[in-house]
Design a protein around this motif. Structure first.
Motif, PDB file in Angstrom:
ATOM      1  N   UNK A 146       1.145  -1.303  -0.210  1.00 27.20           N
ATOM      2  CA  UNK A 146      -0.001   0.161  -0.272  1.00 27.20           C
ATOM      3  C   UNK A 146       0.800   1.187  -0.546  1.00 27.20           C
ATOM      4  N   UNK A 147       0.475   2.136  -1.322  1.00 29.84           N
ATOM      5  CA  UNK A 147       1.349   3.281  -0.982  1.00 29.84           C
ATOM      6  C   UNK A 147       0.455   4.501  -0.674  1.00 29.84           C
ATOM      7  N   UNK A 166       5.040   3.784 -10.164  1.00 26.42           N
ATOM      8  CA  UNK A 166       5.247   3.968  -8.958  1.00 26.42           C
ATOM      9  C   UNK A 166       4.924   2.397  -8.794  1.00 26.42           C
ATOM     10  N   UNK A 167       3.733   1.560  -9.842  1.00 22.97           N
ATOM     11  CA  UNK A 167       4.012   0.138  -9.783  1.00 22.97           C
ATOM     12  C   UNK A 167       4.612  -1.099 -10.323  1.00 22.97           C
ATOM     13  N   UNK A 168       5.497  -0.393 -10.934  1.00 24.07           N
ATOM     14  CA  UNK A 168       6.181  -0.897 -12.625  1.00 24.07           C
ATOM     15  C   UNK A 168       7.232  -0.834 -11.539  1.00 24.07           C
ATOM     16  N   UNK A 192      -2.610  -6.899  -6.365  1.00 27.69           N
ATOM     17  CA  UNK A 192      -2.899  -6.035  -4.620  1.00 27.69           C
ATOM     18  C   UNK A 192      -2.216  -5.125  -5.009  1.00 27.69           C
ATOM     19  N   UNK A 193      -1.401  -4.209  -5.638  1.00 22.80           N
ATOM     20  CA  UNK A 193      -0.499  -2.785  -4.863  1.00 22.80           C
ATOM     21  C   UNK A 193      -1.648  -1.339  -5.277  1.00 22.80           C
ATOM     22  N   UNK A 194      -1.592  -1.256  -4.275  1.00 24.79           N
ATOM     23  CA  UNK A 194      -2.935  -0.304  -4.059  1.00 24.79           C
ATOM     24  C   UNK A 194      -2.279   1.302  -3.676  1.00 24.79           C
ATOM     25  N   UNK A 195      -2.609   2.187  -4.343  1.00 15.87           N
ATOM     26  CA  UNK A 195      -1.385   3.748  -4.073  1.00 15.87           C
ATOM     27  C   UNK A 195      -3.195   5.018  -4.068  1.00 15.87           C
ATOM     28  N   UNK A 196      -2.731   5.412  -2.712  1.00 19.74           N
ATOM     29  CA  UNK A 196      -3.060   7.040  -3.240  1.00 19.74           C
ATOM     30  C   UNK A 196      -2.475   7.876  -3.071  1.00 19.74           C
TER      31      UNK A 196
END
Length: 127
Positions: A3-4, A24-26, A38-42
């Motif tokens: 989680x970012x 950021x995901x990469x 399942x990578x969550x970025x706010x």
């Protein structure tokens, strides 16, 4: 399952936010071996005032990025590479001026029993 949380002192155009989130995901997948699904970025934009040395930052983008990962799932070298590459990505995308500001990136490692998603801890998922 990272989680970012990215906090910015400015409002970015939608295409710039998309570029940051994709990058950021990469990086998180490539350098930390985390699954994108399942990578969550706010992204929190212009949510609060930013001050450095008691002076409000009004010019270039200042950022604070925190990532939450399961403790023990990455090596010190992986984390160091991710920190460096992530800083470079954000600095490149946010443009000139950001290097003069103290911009922070932190890695928070949580015990697998203490966090999870959709009602199951990481400990339970890995059993």
């Amino acid at each position: 399952m990272p989680k970012l949380d990215l906090t910015l002192n400015t409002e970015l155009p939608e295409e710039t936010v998309s570029q940051v989130v994709t990058g950021l995901t990469e990086l998180t997948q490539t350098l930390l071996n985390k699954q994108p699904d399942v990578t969550r970025i706010h992204v929190h934009q212009n949510q609060s005032l930013c001050y450095v040395n008691a002076a409000q930052v009004t010019g270039p983008s200042a950022f604070n990025l925190a990532i939450y990962i399961t403790e023990g799932t990455n090596t010190e070298e992986q984390k160091a590479q991710w920190l460096q590459a992530t800083y470079q990505l954000l600095n490149d995308v946010l443009g000139e001026g950001a290097p003069q500001l103290p911009n922070y990136i932190s890695i928070h490692e949580l015990d697998a029993r203490d966090w999870g998603y959709n009602g199951l801890s990481q400990f339970a998922r890995n059993r």
